[in-house]
Design an enzyme around this catalytic site. Structure first.
Site, PDB file in Angstrom:
ATOM      1  N   CYS A  99      -6.221   0.471   0.600  1.00 59.24           N
ATOM      2  CA  CYS A  99      -6.368   0.084   2.187  1.00 59.24           C
ATOM      3  C   CYS A  99      -7.652  -0.274   2.358  1.00 59.24           C
ATOM      4  CB  CYS A  99      -5.515   0.937   2.788  1.00 59.24           C
ATOM      5  SG  CYS A  99      -5.980   0.588   4.723  1.00 59.24           S
ATOM      6  N   GLY A 100      -8.201  -1.339   2.647  1.00 58.53           N
ATOM      7  CA  GLY A 100      -9.583  -1.800   2.760  1.00 58.53           C
ATOM      8  C   GLY A 100     -10.122  -1.275   4.179  1.00 58.53           C
ATOM      9  N   GLU A 119       2.006  -6.531   6.311  1.00 61.03           N
ATOM     10  CA  GLU A 119       1.799  -5.620   5.377  1.00 61.03           C
ATOM     11  C   GLU A 119       3.053  -5.081   4.650  1.00 61.03           C
ATOM     12  OE1 GLU A 119      -1.673  -2.884   5.277  1.00 61.03           O
ATOM     13  OE2 GLU A 119      -2.234  -3.808   7.271  1.00 61.03           O
ATOM     14  N   ARG A 120       2.965  -4.725   3.511  1.00 58.55           N
ATOM     15  CA  ARG A 120       4.164  -4.157   2.856  1.00 58.55           C
ATOM     16  C   ARG A 120       4.127  -2.402   3.380  1.00 58.55           C
ATOM     17  NH1 ARG A 120       2.838  -2.530  -3.352  1.00 58.55           N
ATOM     18  NH2 ARG A 120       0.913  -1.855  -2.420  1.00 58.55           N
ATOM     19  N   ASN A 146      -4.004  -3.890  -4.643  1.00 60.07           N
ATOM     20  CA  ASN A 146      -2.483  -3.937  -4.264  1.00 60.07           C
ATOM     21  C   ASN A 146      -2.024  -5.234  -4.218  1.00 60.07           C
ATOM     22  OD1 ASN A 146      -4.064  -4.598  -2.206  1.00 60.07           O
ATOM     23  ND2 ASN A 146      -3.141  -3.429  -0.632  1.00 60.07           N
ATOM     24  N   ASN A 153      -6.586  -2.205  12.893  1.00 65.78           N
ATOM     25  CA  ASN A 153      -5.652  -1.442  11.751  1.00 65.78           C
ATOM     26  C   ASN A 153      -5.779   0.180  12.141  1.00 65.78           C
ATOM     27  OD1 ASN A 153      -5.561  -2.005   8.109  1.00 65.78           O
ATOM     28  ND2 ASN A 153      -3.988  -1.156   9.661  1.00 65.78           N
ATOM     29  N   CYS A 195      -6.053  -6.332   8.115  1.00 63.92           N
ATOM     30  CA  CYS A 195      -5.741  -5.901   6.724  1.00 63.92           C
ATOM     31  C   CYS A 195      -6.778  -6.038   5.991  1.00 63.92           C
ATOM     32  CB  CYS A 195      -4.464  -6.533   6.208  1.00 63.92           C
ATOM     33  SG  CYS A 195      -4.093  -6.024   4.653  1.00 63.92           S
ATOM     34  N   GLY A 196      -7.638  -5.106   5.430  1.00 66.00           N
ATOM     35  CA  GLY A 196      -8.775  -5.415   4.864  1.00 66.00           C
ATOM     36  C   GLY A 196      -8.503  -6.030   3.359  1.00 66.00           C
ATOM     37  N   ASN A 213       2.015  -7.744   0.023  1.00 62.85           N
ATOM     38  CA  ASN A 213       1.616  -7.884   1.294  1.00 62.85           C
ATOM     39  C   ASN A 213       1.491  -9.709   1.299  1.00 62.85           C
ATOM     40  OD1 ASN A 213       0.604  -5.265   2.037  1.00 62.85           O
ATOM     41  ND2 ASN A 213      -0.398  -5.561  -0.043  1.00 62.85           N
ATOM     42  N   GLY A 215      -6.096  -7.494   2.471  1.00 64.93           N
ATOM     43  CA  GLY A 215      -5.439  -8.999   2.925  1.00 64.93           C
ATOM     44  C   GLY A 215      -6.570 -10.000   3.061  1.00 64.93           C
ATOM     45  N   GLN A 228      -1.227   3.414   8.903  1.00 65.98           N
ATOM     46  CA  GLN A 228      -1.217   4.269   7.404  1.00 65.98           C
ATOM     47  C   GLN A 228      -2.062   5.537   7.776  1.00 65.98           C
ATOM     48  OE1 GLN A 228      -2.938   0.870   7.183  1.00 65.98           O
ATOM     49  NE2 GLN A 228      -1.211  -0.017   5.989  1.00 65.98           N
ATOM     50  N   ASN A 273       1.690   4.258   3.727  1.00 67.46           N
ATOM     51  CA  ASN A 273       2.282   3.454   4.710  1.00 67.46           C
ATOM     52  C   ASN A 273       3.019   3.933   5.771  1.00 67.46           C
ATOM     53  OD1 ASN A 273       0.697   1.231   3.948  1.00 67.46           O
ATOM     54  ND2 ASN A 273       2.211   0.236   2.914  1.00 67.46           N
TER      55      ASN A 273
END
Length: 291
Positions: free
Chosen positions: A75-76, A221-222, A170, A13, A230-231, A203, A233, A46, A66
């Site tokens: 955002c992880g 991801e959105r 999120n 990511n 995706c963290g 997401n 996610g 991002q 984003n």
């Protein structure tokens, strides 16, 4: 306008990180889209902005945009890159930080092995807070929790997907699939992201359970499309799997970009995410004044 940036990645990511601790750069949505563009800009999922503390007891503010230029809550994987960035650039000396995001305060910590653990806070299951409009829907009970039906297109039964819904700062909709490699992520992902039941979009996670301690995951991801990892996610998928009775409290998550470790003790306990954070390169880029 010429700005300095750092390109980073966490489990594939990828991010453009900007230092705004001394002064705001004043970037517009179009500027963020330019930076994220993989042909004309730097290229990233991002854009992460590092800003000075907004309040006592908080070390930094962490702002996320984003690839489409829209600001998002959390955002992880970016949070891990955030703590690596501020340490490597001498903006912080402690290994553990408290960071304000649009989705709440998170607590990333740099480990001795170079990986970063982030306290992502407790998951949110209250549907209006996700937010998700459940009016008129009948959930499917699974264990002590439930999945919700989403009609993606047409009226056939095949067009209805059952998803677990929660927020990790999120919104996330997680569905179980037999094989993530053959799952229709690129087709269903946009339909779920823009589904009218999610007023702020969502997401879309596609989770394959391998064992009670291992899953494979893809996330659409959105505002960014499918990413290599995706963290939030991964956190949402593991929490969903635990609540559905499929997973234990510590799970290894295999994404296309790398491995993450997610831990959750249930209830109001915070979700802990551990994974890599790597600097790729640094540079300067000229941003057009008008786009």
């Amino acid at each position: 306008m010429r700005i300095r940036f750092t390109k980073m990645q966490g489990a594939g990511n990828d991010f453009v990180v900007l230092d705004e601790t001394r002064a705001r750069l004043g970037l517009t949505r179009e500027h963020y889209r330019f930076l994220a563009d993989r042909h004309f800009g730097v290229g990233a999922d991002q854009i992460l902005s590092v800003r000075a503390s907004p309040a006592p007891g908080i070390d930094f503010e962490y702002v996320i945009h984003n690839a489409d230029g829209g600001e998002v809550e959390q955002c992880g994987n970016g949070a891990r890159c955030f703590v690596r960035y501020v340490r490597d650039h001498g903006l912080a000396t402690r290994d553990a930080l408290r960071v304000q995001t649009l989705g709440g305060v998170i607590e990333p910590r740099l480990g001795l092995d170079g990986r970063v653990t982030v306290n992502m806070g407790a998951p949110v299951f209250d549907l209006p807070r996700v937010p998700f409009d459940a009016a008129g829907l009948q959930p499917q009970a699974v264990g002590a929790w439930q999945k919700w039906p989403l009609a993606l297109d047409g009226s056939s039964q095949d067009a209805i997907k059952y998803v677990a819904i929660l927020s990790m700062g999120n919104p996330h909709a997680v569905q179980l699939v037999d094989d993530v490699e053959t799952a229709p992520v690129l087709y269903e992902g946009p339909l779920i992201e823009h589904h009218p039941r999610f007023p702020n979009r969502v997401n879309a996670g596609f989770m394959q359970v391998l064992s009670r301690s291992q899953i494979r995951l893809r996330v659409y991801e959105r505002g960014a499309g499918e990413t290599l990892a995706c963290g939030t996610g991964a956190c949402a998928a593991v929490v969903a799997g635990i609540r559905l009775g499929l997973l234990d409290g510590r799970v290894e998550v295999a994404t296309r970009g790398g491995a993450l470790t997610i831990e959750w003790a249930g209830g109001d306990a915070p979700v802990l995410m551990t994974g890599p954070a790597t600097t790729v390169f640094e540079g300067d880029i000229e941003i057009p004044d008008t786009l």
